[in-house]
Design an enzyme around this catalytic site. Structure first.
Site, PDB file in Angstrom:
ATOM      1  N   PHE A 247      15.500  31.055 -21.616  1.00 58.82           N
ATOM      2  CA  PHE A 247      14.830  30.922 -23.011  1.00 58.82           C
ATOM      3  C   PHE A 247      14.585  32.185 -23.626  1.00 58.82           C
ATOM      4  O   PHE A 247      13.592  32.655 -24.577  1.00 58.82           O
ATOM      5  CB  PHE A 247      13.502  30.346 -22.795  1.00 58.82           C
ATOM      6  CG  PHE A 247      13.168  29.069 -21.562  1.00 58.82           C
ATOM      7  CD1 PHE A 247      14.046  27.924 -22.202  1.00 58.82           C
ATOM      8  CD2 PHE A 247      12.766  29.281 -20.487  1.00 58.82           C
ATOM      9  CE1 PHE A 247      14.093  27.103 -21.304  1.00 58.82           C
ATOM     10  CE2 PHE A 247      12.767  28.404 -19.544  1.00 58.82           C
ATOM     11  CZ  PHE A 247      13.365  26.937 -19.829  1.00 58.82           C
ATOM     12  N   GLY A 473      21.288  26.065 -17.824  1.00 60.77           N
ATOM     13  CA  GLY A 473      20.731  24.793 -18.069  1.00 60.77           C
ATOM     14  C   GLY A 473      21.196  24.149 -19.333  1.00 60.77           C
ATOM     15  O   GLY A 473      20.731  23.036 -19.539  1.00 60.77           O
ATOM     16  N   LYS A 708      27.567  23.891 -34.360  1.00 61.80           N
ATOM     17  CA  LYS A 708      26.665  24.742 -34.712  1.00 61.80           C
ATOM     18  C   LYS A 708      25.739  25.204 -33.741  1.00 61.80           C
ATOM     19  O   LYS A 708      25.073  26.239 -33.716  1.00 61.80           O
ATOM     20  CB  LYS A 708      25.905  23.861 -35.947  1.00 61.80           C
ATOM     21  CG  LYS A 708      26.432  23.843 -37.164  1.00 61.80           C
ATOM     22  CD  LYS A 708      25.725  23.251 -38.163  1.00 61.80           C
ATOM     23  CE  LYS A 708      26.497  23.190 -39.582  1.00 61.80           C
ATOM     24  NZ  LYS A 708      25.568  22.507 -40.566  1.00 61.80           N
ATOM     25  N   GLY A 709      25.518  24.519 -32.759  1.00 57.72           N
ATOM     26  CA  GLY A 709      24.676  24.915 -31.678  1.00 57.72           C
ATOM     27  C   GLY A 709      23.433  24.146 -31.649  1.00 57.72           C
ATOM     28  O   GLY A 709      22.898  24.025 -32.593  1.00 57.72           O
ATOM     29  N   GLY A 711      20.376  24.946 -29.238  1.00 58.31           N
ATOM     30  CA  GLY A 711      19.398  25.295 -28.138  1.00 58.31           C
ATOM     31  C   GLY A 711      18.199  25.395 -28.868  1.00 58.31           C
ATOM     32  O   GLY A 711      17.097  25.588 -28.286  1.00 58.31           O
ATOM     33  N   GLU A 712      18.074  25.896 -30.236  1.00 57.44           N
ATOM     34  CA  GLU A 712      16.884  26.322 -31.019  1.00 57.44           C
ATOM     35  C   GLU A 712      16.346  25.144 -31.946  1.00 57.44           C
ATOM     36  O   GLU A 712      15.232  25.075 -32.144  1.00 57.44           O
ATOM     37  CB  GLU A 712      16.968  27.618 -31.636  1.00 57.44           C
ATOM     38  CG  GLU A 712      17.957  28.490 -31.353  1.00 57.44           C
ATOM     39  CD  GLU A 712      17.689  29.357 -29.966  1.00 57.44           C
ATOM     40  OE1 GLU A 712      16.566  29.541 -29.881  1.00 57.44           O
ATOM     41  OE2 GLU A 712      18.766  29.772 -29.470  1.00 57.44           O
TER      42      GLU A 712
END
Lengths: 745, 163
Positions: A247, A473, A708-709, A711-712
């Site tokens: 994170f 993860g 674009k991803g 994760g956030e």
């Protein structure tokens, strides 16, 4: 002839069976011979000097091998540059055990190495450190007068400072029909991945080390260790195939890595150093931030004026910055804008990127401000956002590379049943609970970086792709395997992605939602180069089976090259390797983003979240009963793992709005709730119905994959939507986060 | 014999771990968690806080789920311990392990063994009749990746299979 496509398929995680059977090994779990255990001693003061250290009781414990501290440590470099890592902000990085200076509470001051974990821990508790305390400043609010601009460096290139003013904010704000001014605050937050930081260093002899480290970048740890201890990169191998969450906390090497290596080199033995949970609160964290918004709009709901200022903590030795205030004007095209982002250096450790850094902070203020204005204008919050929808990013005067936010609003609202929302508070009840609905937009900038990968086709018919990248993860292992498989038309079983090891091609640290775009594009590029090489070998095979066919006349599928116009012409890839005298064909390829092209666009993932909360009117207990997040993030590689990442982000949003905060005692200069009993995160009983929609979005600009991803982006719109839902339920706007029960009573 | 520990302070501890008799000679202050991880090489059981606050170290002891970090190994002399390694193997997964994979009930995987041991013991005890009850009964196992809903979905799927 149809080409196989695994991109876009909901494959199960390849490493799933290892994780559910306990066979996946994390940094502290490698069985090595003759292992020593290290335990760290942390400073009891916040600022000052170490005057002396009494080791006698520590050394008297059975099994203690050595005590390391600033006075007896092995030599460390003198130059800042050698302490720098891939995520180091401008400044002078912290140097563990460098001298007797104490710069923050919990600073590691020594570590004890013993034959057993228990002996090391006990002996560490007996170390007596005498300090000379000095006055400290840890209080952000009390030091607002020290606010200043962040220093510029690589970090401000990747995370840009706010753009200059547009129009005349003060005039437009004064002339606005409706105005809202808000002051917001959230405290520091610590990442607290479930796995505590640990490093097992294997002393291989001849100065060679194999290091099992908890990190979000094996290359990063490798370079850092090489620089610190003057070792050749080729003598330092860092391995991290399984990482128990990061994170952001693993974006910089942590001190247990330094100590594990220091002891291994000094004692010429294998050494493991693990942190305890309390120590997980002694390094980087999401910075405590004050925000001030002033937004103004005309009667018809046109936003005309935006002022957003943020004041965040940093340390006295580094300038950590994040993008907090830039997003309001990217989302809403007001013409009169002033933005400001200031840092306040304090006697705390340098903050660090923590899931959706900056964005989750800034949007909490922006999106609650938007809802308040909508309320004042008697407009539905969604309608207000639609009236101010940006078709172009006016803040930088660029088009979006793609933007399906409107579709996120539409699909999210429909799935949620947004049209049933009651505009006034306290209108809907379930028993003694008030029900409220809230929504929020979300945005996260796409970061482009170079990446590298190698691709090899073996005599056994296997495609092996390599990168030093980690998988904390996110699903990187599975997704990279899918990307590689598709390029050569192979089933997943024929592809092996080798990762989490610094011996593979250098990778940037895994963060910022860019790994799929950066490493995925490199994997694709390497596979395309390999494909090209295999094709050219096939062209010169005996009997010239491809004739004068060009690459575009063929297709790679089922482990063979097939001629499109005559599928009976089929050359198994293993035949090509046989023709190559049985030698595997290997290529290496770097993928460098075309900055000239992509810089012409604003590149961002978008989302919209809709939330229902129930608030107990007597007790103030808030329950997020259901939520829908619709995401437009370009191509989704694997909807199964992607959905999980968005769900995880939504849980982080619940946490940010309602649970987590590291409480600082300004008088003691210390964080006081440094364990998982008192640092609250949502538990199963707090997480109810969560729904994820991926809105199709095609983007040909951002990278080779159009990804674009994610994760956030799942985090960002969740917390403000909860705050807005609580307001809708109770009529109370809370601007200090997390919202506590007492705030609603 | 453990290097650095005098023989006088060592106790014999007999455990049945995953159906196998294991004899250990440990100082009394070694937790069951560290005995499993450091002395028996069973690292599937995770250390997330060492303070009984996260549930990552959950193992099944004589049919009950316990926090192995708050248990000294010597306290469990003669007990039957099942760790994640004893729940199922890669070739023969326990239904809850399969359900975790199918429902993508983990990301980093670090809380997973504790979640599964906790879930298996809860189901075996015949508890958790509703989704809310399962959420409550599983709340001692934290997940920082936020796989919460997938974890509960996986447990419910197994619960429904066995009906």
């Amino acid at each position: 002839m149809k080409k196989q496509n695994s991109i876009g398929q909901p494959y199960r995680r390849i490493e799933g069976a290892l994780k559910v059977t306990g066979r996946a090994k994390y940094a502290a779990e490698y069985q090595v011979e003759d292992l020593l255990y290290g335990y760290v001693v942390n400073s009891k003061i916040t600022k000052g000097r170490i005057e002396s250290i009494d080791e006698s009781a520590t050394r008297a414990v059975d099994g203690v091998v050595e005590v390391f501290h600033h006075d007896n440590r092995s030599s460390l470099p003198r130059f800042d540059l050698l302490y720098s890592d891939m995520d180091a902000p401008p400044g002078s990085p912290f140097r563990p055990l460098y001298d007797n200076k104490i710069q923050f509470a919990g600073q590691p001051v020594a570590f004890v190495v013993a034959e057993t974990f228990e002996a090391a821990r006990y002996a560490a508790s007996l170390l007596t450190v005498h300090y000379a305390e000095e006055e400290f400043d840890v209080d952000l609010k009390a030091n607002m007068d020290k606010a200043r601009d962040p220093s510029k460096g690589l970090a401000t290139f990747i995370k840009p400072l706010p753009p200059g003013p547009r129009g005349d904010f003060e005039k437009a704000y004064a002339a606005a029909d409706e105005r809202f001014e808000g002051k917001f605050h959230h405290g520091s937050q610590h990442h607290n991945p479930m796995e505590m930081f640990a490093t097992t260093t294997v002393y291989e002899g001849d100065g060679k080390l194999t290091i099992y480290d908890k990190t979000q970048g094996t290359s990063n740890s490798q370079i850092y260790v090489s620089n610190l201890f003057g070792l050749s990169m080729s003598d330092v191998r860092v391995i991290a195939p399984f990482v128990g969450g990061g994170f952001g906390s693993g974006l910089r090497p942590q001190y247990q890595l330094v100590f594990s290596v220091m002891a291994a080199l000094e004692l010429k033995r294998n050494v493991r150093v693990s942190m305890d949970r309390r120590q997980m609160f002694t390094f980087g964290h999401r910075p405590e931030t004050f925000q001030h918004t002033r937004f103004g709009a005309t009667k018809d709901g046109t936003l005309t004026a935006i002022n957003h200022e943020a004041f965040a903590e940093t340390s006295n030795f580094e300038d950590y910055n994040e993008v907090v205030v830039n997003h309001a004007n990217m989302l809403y095209p007001a013409d009169n804008v002033t933005l400001d982002y200031k840092l306040i250096p304090l006697d705390r450790f340098t903050p660090m990127d923590m899931r959706a850094p900056g964005g989750s902070t800034g949007m909490l203020a922006i999106e609650t401000t938007m809802d308040q204005l909508a309320d004042q204008l008697d407009l539905d919050p969604l309608e207000f956002r639609l009236r101010n929808y940006a078709e172009r990013d006016v803040s930088s005067d660029k088009p979006f590379s793609s933007k399906e936010l409107k579709e996120c609003y539409r699909q999210g609202a429909e799935r949620f049943g947004w049209n049933e929302r009651q505009p006034t508070a306290k209108k809907v009840r379930r028993g003694n609970r008030l029900v409220g609905h809230g929504m929020s937009s979300g945005i996260w900038d796409v970061i482009a970086l170079p990446g590298k990968a190698t691709a090899t086709f073996t005599a056994e018919g296997k495609l092996i792709v390599e990168s030093a990248v980690t998988d904390n993860g996110q699903g990187t292992y599975t997704v990279m395997t899918q990307i590689a498989a598709d390029q050569l038309g192979l089933p997943l079983e024929s592809v092996s992605f080798k990762y989490g090891d610094s011996k593979h091609p250098l990778s940037p640290i895994q963060g910022g939602s860019y790994t799929t775009g950066v490493i995925g594009s490199a994997v694709k590029a390497a596979c395309l180069k390999l494909k090209d090489k295999l094709f050219h070998l096939a062209q010169i095979m005996d009997g010239y089976p491809l004739g004068d066919a060009l690459p575009e006349d063929t297709i790679f599928t089922d482990g063979a090259i097939i001629l499109k116009k005559d599928p009976s012409v089929r050359i198994p890839l293993t035949d090509i390797i046989a023709f190559n005298r049985g030698e595997a064909v290997s290529v290496s390829k770097s993928n460098v983003p075309n900055l000239l092209k992509i810089k012409q666009y604003t590149r961002a993932a978008h989302a919209a979240t809709f939330v229902e909360v129930e608030v107990d009117e007597q007790l103030g207990v808030i329950n997020v009963t259901r939520a829908v997040t619709a995401v437009a993030a370009g191509k989704i590689m694997n909807p199964k793992t992607a959905r999980s990442q968005i769900l995880g982000g939504m849980v982080w949003g619940i946490s940010m709005a309602l649970r987590e905060e590291t409480l600082l005692d300004n008088n003691l200069g210390k964080y006081v709730n440094t364990d998982l009993g008192e640092y609250h995160i949502p538990v199963h009983a707090d997480v109810h119905q969560l729904d994820v929609i991926f809105v199709p979005e095609e983007d040909r600009i951002i990278n080779e994959l159009g990804a674009k991803g994610i994760g956030e982006i799942g985090v960002i719109s969740m917390a403000p939507a909860i705050v807005n839902a609580v307001y809708n339920a109770t009529g109370k706007l809370v601007k200090v986060f997390p919202i506590k029960l007492g705030d609603l009573l | 014999m453990i290097k650095g520990i005098s023989e006088a302070g060592v106790h014999e501890v007999n455990l049945v771990v995953n159906d196998e008799h294991r004899q250990l000679h440990l100082p009394p202050w070694v937790t069951l968690l560290d005995a499993l991880r450091n002395h028996l090489g069973l690292t599937g059981t995770k250390k997330g806080c060492d303070h009984g606050q996260c549930g990552a170290c959950t193992v099944i002891c004589d049919d009950e789920r316990i926090l192995s970090c708050l248990t000294l190994a010597t306290m469990k002399d003669g007990s039957n311990i099942t760790t994640i390694e004893g729940i199922g193997s890669e070739d023969e997964l326990h239904p809850l392990q399969s359900a975790f994979i199918e429902h993508d009930a983990f990301q980093c995987g670090y809380c997973t063994p504790g979640q599964i041991c906790s879930g298996v013991a809860m189901l075996a005890a015949g508890r958790g009749d509703t989704r809310e009850e399962i959420q409550d009964l599983m709340s001692g196992n934290l997940c920082r990746c936020g796989a919460n809903t997938n974890i509960i979905d996986a447990i419910i799927a197994v619960k429904n299979q066995s009906k």
